[in-house]
Motif scaffolding. Structure first.
Motif, PDB file in Angstrom:
ATOM      1  N   ALA A  67       0.826  -1.203   0.000  1.00 22.78           N
ATOM      2  CA  ALA A  67       0.000   0.000   0.000  1.00 22.78           C
ATOM      3  C   ALA A  67       0.865   1.261   0.000  1.00 22.78           C
ATOM      4  O   ALA A  67       0.580   2.233  -0.720  1.00 22.78           O
ATOM      5  N   LEU A  68       1.916   1.262   0.802  1.00 25.81           N
ATOM      6  CA  LEU A  68       2.847   2.392   0.790  1.00 25.81           C
ATOM      7  C   LEU A  68       3.416   2.607  -0.610  1.00 25.81           C
ATOM      8  O   LEU A  68       3.528   3.743  -1.092  1.00 25.81           O
ATOM      9  N   GLU A  69       3.760   1.508  -1.265  1.00 21.37           N
ATOM     10  CA  GLU A  69       4.336   1.591  -2.600  1.00 21.37           C
ATOM     11  C   GLU A  69       3.319   2.096  -3.616  1.00 21.37           C
ATOM     12  O   GLU A  69       3.658   2.857  -4.536  1.00 21.37           O
ATOM     13  N   ALA A  70       2.056   1.683  -3.475  1.00 24.56           N
ATOM     14  CA  ALA A  70       1.014   2.178  -4.375  1.00 24.56           C
ATOM     15  C   ALA A  70       0.889   3.690  -4.266  1.00 24.56           C
ATOM     16  O   ALA A  70       0.679   4.387  -5.268  1.00 24.56           O
ATOM     17  N   GLY A  71       1.031   4.204  -3.057  1.00 23.76           N
ATOM     18  CA  GLY A  71       1.004   5.647  -2.886  1.00 23.76           C
ATOM     19  C   GLY A  71       2.213   6.328  -3.491  1.00 23.76           C
ATOM     20  O   GLY A  71       2.094   7.342  -4.197  1.00 23.76           O
ATOM     21  N   ALA A  72       3.389   5.762  -3.242  1.00 21.67           N
ATOM     22  CA  ALA A  72       4.621   6.342  -3.784  1.00 21.67           C
ATOM     23  C   ALA A  72       4.593   6.379  -5.306  1.00 21.67           C
ATOM     24  O   ALA A  72       5.069   7.338  -5.932  1.00 21.67           O
ATOM     25  N   ALA A  73       4.008   5.348  -5.920  1.00 25.58           N
ATOM     26  CA  ALA A  73       3.980   5.266  -7.381  1.00 25.58           C
ATOM     27  C   ALA A  73       3.116   6.344  -8.023  1.00 25.58           C
ATOM     28  O   ALA A  73       3.279   6.645  -9.209  1.00 25.58           O
ATOM     29  N   ALA A  74       2.200   6.928  -7.248  1.00 23.66           N
ATOM     30  CA  ALA A  74       1.333   7.976  -7.789  1.00 23.66           C
ATOM     31  C   ALA A  74       2.020   9.331  -7.863  1.00 23.66           C
ATOM     32  O   ALA A  74       1.471  10.277  -8.433  1.00 23.66           O
ATOM     33  N   VAL A  75       3.215   9.430  -7.290  1.00 28.49           N
ATOM     34  CA  VAL A  75       3.958  10.694  -7.277  1.00 28.49           C
ATOM     35  C   VAL A  75       5.109  10.593  -8.266  1.00 28.49           C
ATOM     36  O   VAL A  75       5.980   9.735  -8.127  1.00 28.49           O
ATOM     37  N   THR A  76       5.112  11.462  -9.265  1.00 27.34           N
ATOM     38  CA  THR A  76       6.151  11.427 -10.288  1.00 27.34           C
ATOM     39  C   THR A  76       6.946  12.728 -10.281  1.00 27.34           C
ATOM     40  O   THR A  76       6.412  13.787  -9.885  1.00 27.34           O
ATOM     41  N   PRO A  77       8.212  12.680 -10.694  1.00 32.79           N
ATOM     42  CA  PRO A  77       9.072  13.871 -10.584  1.00 32.79           C
ATOM     43  C   PRO A  77       8.612  15.054 -11.422  1.00 32.79           C
ATOM     44  O   PRO A  77       9.045  16.187 -11.169  1.00 32.79           O
ATOM     45  N   ASP A  78       7.747  14.828 -12.425  1.00 33.56           N
ATOM     46  CA  ASP A  78       7.317  15.914 -13.290  1.00 33.56           C
ATOM     47  C   ASP A  78       6.166  16.726 -12.696  1.00 33.56           C
ATOM     48  O   ASP A  78       5.724  17.697 -13.305  1.00 33.56           O
ATOM     49  N   LEU A  79       5.715  16.379 -11.514  1.00 32.81           N
ATOM     50  CA  LEU A  79       4.614  17.114 -10.896  1.00 32.81           C
ATOM     51  C   LEU A  79       5.111  18.389 -10.221  1.00 32.81           C
ATOM     52  O   LEU A  79       6.175  18.413  -9.602  1.00 32.81           O
ATOM     53  N   ASP A  80       4.301  19.418 -10.312  1.00 34.40           N
ATOM     54  CA  ASP A  80       4.562  20.651  -9.583  1.00 34.40           C
ATOM     55  C   ASP A  80       3.800  20.687  -8.263  1.00 34.40           C
ATOM     56  O   ASP A  80       4.141  21.469  -7.368  1.00 34.40           O
ATOM     57  N   LEU A  81       2.775  19.863  -8.156  1.00 40.59           N
ATOM     58  CA  LEU A  81       1.923  19.839  -6.966  1.00 40.59           C
ATOM     59  C   LEU A  81       1.100  18.561  -7.001  1.00 40.59           C
ATOM     60  O   LEU A  81       0.706  18.099  -8.083  1.00 40.59           O
ATOM     61  N   ILE A  82       0.841  17.983  -5.832  1.00 44.86           N
ATOM     62  CA  ILE A  82      -0.062  16.846  -5.750  1.00 44.86           C
ATOM     63  C   ILE A  82      -1.007  17.041  -4.577  1.00 44.86           C
ATOM     64  O   ILE A  82      -0.609  17.548  -3.520  1.00 44.86           O
ATOM     65  N   ALA A  83      -2.262  16.698  -4.780  1.00 44.77           N
ATOM     66  CA  ALA A  83      -3.247  16.670  -3.711  1.00 44.77           C
ATOM     67  C   ALA A  83      -3.644  15.221  -3.480  1.00 44.77           C
ATOM     68  O   ALA A  83      -3.756  14.450  -4.436  1.00 44.77           O
ATOM     69  N   VAL A  84      -3.842  14.837  -2.226  1.00 43.45           N
ATOM     70  CA  VAL A  84      -4.135  13.444  -1.911  1.00 43.45           C
ATOM     71  C   VAL A  84      -5.496  13.329  -1.227  1.00 43.45           C
ATOM     72  O   VAL A  84      -5.858  14.133  -0.374  1.00 43.45           O
ATOM     73  N   GLY A  85      -6.247  12.299  -1.642  1.00 44.31           N
ATOM     74  CA  GLY A  85      -7.558  12.039  -1.070  1.00 44.31           C
ATOM     75  C   GLY A  85      -7.833  10.560  -1.022  1.00 44.31           C
ATOM     76  O   GLY A  85      -7.008   9.748  -1.453  1.00 44.31           O
ATOM     77  N   GLU A  86      -9.002  10.187  -0.534  1.00 44.65           N
ATOM     78  CA  GLU A  86      -9.281   8.771  -0.292  1.00 44.65           C
ATOM     79  C   GLU A  86     -10.749   8.446  -0.528  1.00 44.65           C
ATOM     80  O   GLU A  86     -11.604   9.316  -0.579  1.00 44.65           O
ATOM     81  N   MET A  87     -10.988   7.156  -0.664  1.00 45.77           N
ATOM     82  CA  MET A  87     -12.332   6.597  -0.675  1.00 45.77           C
ATOM     83  C   MET A  87     -12.264   5.238   0.007  1.00 45.77           C
ATOM     84  O   MET A  87     -11.442   4.402  -0.373  1.00 45.77           O
ATOM     85  N   GLY A  88     -13.087   5.045   1.021  1.00 48.52           N
ATOM     86  CA  GLY A  88     -13.081   3.768   1.713  1.00 48.52           C
ATOM     87  C   GLY A  88     -14.147   3.747   2.787  1.00 48.52           C
ATOM     88  O   GLY A  88     -13.999   4.424   3.813  1.00 48.52           O
ATOM     89  N   ILE A  89     -15.220   3.047   2.554  1.00 47.29           N
ATOM     90  CA  ILE A  89     -16.294   3.007   3.532  1.00 47.29           C
ATOM     91  C   ILE A  89     -15.748   2.561   4.889  1.00 47.29           C
ATOM     92  O   ILE A  89     -15.040   1.559   4.990  1.00 47.29           O
ATOM     93  N   GLY A  90     -16.057   3.339   5.926  1.00 49.22           N
ATOM     94  CA  GLY A  90     -15.594   3.038   7.270  1.00 49.22           C
ATOM     95  C   GLY A  90     -14.275   3.669   7.653  1.00 49.22           C
ATOM     96  O   GLY A  90     -13.856   3.567   8.813  1.00 49.22           O
TER      97      GLY A  90
END
Length: 338
Positions: A143-166
């Protein structure tokens, strides 16, 4: 290549967090001081511009590529009736994101952000954390790796959010374990449970905290025992963004709670983060205080899915536009500081 192949690697990353570029920050502040306005007259917009400059390493920061990253996961403890909706709604909402029909699709588009959705093993909820750890070491690392993979060096900004009942239950458990206090102080209605539902949430968390009370006081252990896949993914994304110098906009209570277990081991974990807003979930304001964050907006929002963070990105864009496009006193031939 895995960014966090072992728990030890994750701990090492937390112990070696990069810092902002002081030279870029100073240059940005000098520019702010020269713009055709009274010093401080744009309030927090001025500080935001300097903040982003420090993390992007340039006097005049910009947002050419921004990403709203949503992570989704399911939780085993939902069998205890802690949510107003069944766990199947998580997958249904992911499908809605992918079809373009959710609030975040509209709001990320309005903010000029691309949207990424990472659903993590929705058919395999985490284990019920009242009977054992929510995740194995391997599951938490994935799961940590799945999050890390969403961040790429070409980004100027990232916003993080979630979906998960409970997942407001998991978030409250993480906060109570990390910062103490009465469990009831961290628990709120989440997606809309009534007073009896809130009571069930408190009882479930108290059982979980008692079960895991003797576990090591360690960020990774706390995440894997009391968190969820989507929450661990947010933690991984935030740490990876720090390594790459990408500023992060946090969404609501659950997104911020992903950093609660990290804060004691790495007090500066939020130094590259902006709290997009303060939600109506009761524990969010308290959590932001513990993390040392002042929310950018307070709009009575409680949706999650990165919605508040996306709205905040519009304000951040305004801050950078003023910083970049205003004339200096010399350029405008205005004599003396206002």
């Amino acid at each position: 290549m895995s960014h966090f192949p072992t728990p030890a690697a994750f701990r090492t990353a937390l112990a070696a967090l990069p810092v902002a570029d002081a030279t870029a920050r100073a240059a940005a502040q000098r520019r702010q001081d020269q713009l055709t306005k009274p010093a401080g007259s744009l309030g927090r917009l001025e500080a935001i511009a300097v903040f982003i400059a420090g993390w992007q390493g340039r006097e005049r920061p910009r947002i050419e590529r921004a990403r709203a990253a949503i992570f989704a996961g399911n939780h085993g403890f939902t069998v205890h009736g802690v949510s107003a909706f069944p766990a199947s709604v998580t997958a249904q909402m992911v499908a809605n994101f992918e079809a373009g029909g959710a609030a975040i699709n509209a709001l990320s588009g309005a903010a000029g952000m691309e949207l990424s959705v990472t659903a993590i093993d929705l058919d395999t909820p985490t284990a019920d954390f009242t009977t054992g750890p929510a995740m194995s070491e391997a599951e938490c690392l994935a799961a940590l790796e799945a999050g890390a993979a969403a961040v790429t060096p070409d980004l100027d900004l990232i916003a993080v959010g979630e979906m998960g009942i409970g997942n407001s239950t998991a978030a409250a458990a993480l906060c109570a374990r990390s910062f103490g206090g009465a469990v009831a102080d961290w628990v709120g209605p989440g997606t809309g449970v009534d007073a009896e539902g809130i009571g069930r949430k408190v009882a479930v968390i108290e059982r979980a905290l008692a079960l895991h009370g003797d576990a090591a006081d360690d960020p990774f252990e706390t995440l894997r025992r009391l968190g969820g896949r989507e929450i661990a993914a947010i933690a991984g994304a935030v740490v990876r963004a720090r390594q790459l110098g990408v500023p992060v906009v946090l969404d609501g209570f659950i997104s911020c709670a992903a950093l609660a277990p990290l804060a004691e081991a790495a007090p500066g974990i939020t130094a590259h983060c902006i709290a997009g807003h303060c939600s109506t979930e009761p524990g969010h304001r308290r959590l932001l205080d513990h993390l040392g964050l002042e929310p950018l907006l307070s709009l009575g929002m409680r949706l999650g899915e990165c919605s508040g963070a996306a709205v905040a990105v519009g304000v951040i864009r305004s801050a950078l536009a003023a910083h970049d496009r205003m004339a200096t006193f010399d350029e405008a031939a205005v004599s003396g500081a206002l």
